[in-house]
Design an enzyme around this catalytic site. Sequence first.
Site, mmCIF file in Angstrom:
data_model
loop_
_atom_site.group_PDB
_atom_site.id
_atom_site.type_symbol
_atom_site.label_atom_id
_atom_site.label_comp_id
_atom_site.label_asym_id
_atom_site.label_seq_id
_atom_site.Cartn_x
_atom_site.Cartn_y
_atom_site.Cartn_z
ATOM 1 C CG HIS A 80 -2.098 -0.971 0.984
ATOM 2 N ND1 HIS A 80 -3.416 -0.567 0.974
ATOM 3 C CD2 HIS A 80 -2.123 -2.301 0.752
ATOM 4 C CE1 HIS A 80 -4.204 -1.618 0.754
ATOM 5 N NE2 HIS A 80 -3.428 -2.676 0.624
ATOM 6 C CG ASP A 81 5.086 3.354 1.263
ATOM 7 O OD1 ASP A 81 4.579 4.497 1.098
ATOM 8 O OD2 ASP A 81 6.305 3.170 1.402
ATOM 9 C CB VAL A 84 0.277 5.260 -3.557
ATOM 10 C CG1 VAL A 84 -0.393 6.612 -3.819
ATOM 11 C CG2 VAL A 84 -0.756 4.284 -2.984
ATOM 12 N N GLY A 86 5.353 5.026 -5.312
ATOM 13 C CA GLY A 86 6.632 4.362 -5.147
ATOM 14 C C GLY A 86 6.933 4.196 -3.669
ATOM 15 C CG HIS A 205 -5.450 -12.272 -0.536
ATOM 16 N ND1 HIS A 205 -6.259 -11.974 -1.595
ATOM 17 C CD2 HIS A 205 -5.000 -11.079 -0.061
ATOM 18 C CE1 HIS A 205 -6.298 -10.664 -1.768
ATOM 19 N NE2 HIS A 205 -5.538 -10.103 -0.845
#
Length: 358
Positions: A80-81, A84, A86, A205
């Site tokens: 998630h970092d 977006v 990089g 997952h």
Amino acid sequence: KYPSSIGNTHLQMVIKLSAGAFAVSVWLSLAFFVGHGQPVLADGGGGKKHDVADTVKKEVAIAMKKNPRIGAALVRLLFHDCWVHGCDGSVLLDKTPDGGSTEKDAMNNIGLEGFDLIDRIKDKLGESVSCADIVVLAARDATSILSRGNIAYNVTTGRKDGVRSSAAAADAVLPPSTFNFTQLKANFAARNFTQTELVVLSGAHAVGVAHLSSFRDRLDNATATPISVRYQNALRDHVEDKTTAAVPDPTEMNNIRDMEFAFRNASGYNATGVDTSRAARGVLDNSYYHANLQNKVLFRSDWELRNDTTGAAGRDMREFRDDAAGWYVLFGKAMAKLSEIPAEGSRFEIRKNCRTTN
């Protein structure tokens, strides 16, 4: 997803491991990485020097021993970092110079965790180490521990932290759990990731949890993409039991393997080839592919990997189901590639505090 999982978008993750088995895996994983290249030292204050990689490993291991769910959270935090702007640590920010909402406020970032641990590591390492590097190193070590040492990969250091963070930007770029196969492929291609790498990273997952809001569509017969009816019914009952006025959006285990025997039995889960012992719960392995090929997965985006007109994604899933060792290698390579997505922007710094810009 890696996302809700890699979660609300593929990477949303709670892990339960028996204390004894988990402790063994932690220290085996630590031993695996000892002596990995020349140590990089950071001044954590008071003139005390710290080996950066060693400090991160130790803090991650301690945190995961106390709270096993944090490992999956760290893997998700990396995705998630980096996805977006990089790998720039922007997902950690509570506020930015413009005062707008940050990535933490994004709908696709519901349930992100691990911020307190990143803060503790930053406090130990001091101002010379970027928050972005800490996120990358922590995810690597969490991956090793979660996989019982089966997944190992190298990462570089030397990143700087970005100063921009936007909820709108995160929601525009992170793939939500409702994406279809065409959308998923396009989303990954935009980051120069292949269809196979999409399937590989979806294996994250195997661990973690997802909020009901991320898979509610799978419980409604009017909107559900194909799903095992027995699994759907068992899941609906399970969620209803946990939903209250105080907890309107409860979490559920991503992986049916981690559910109690009664739930697996009611769902008609075929556990052939899967370790379903209590010690295996929360282990990052290829069990995700066993579940997906039985239509027993939470997210539409997971099921969509089977909805491939070329059949390549389905073939990949069958291959990874039958070849855990091969998947371990490819997952490590994909995580290393994810960790090296260059930061975007014109202004960077090494933050004194991971939650605010200098």
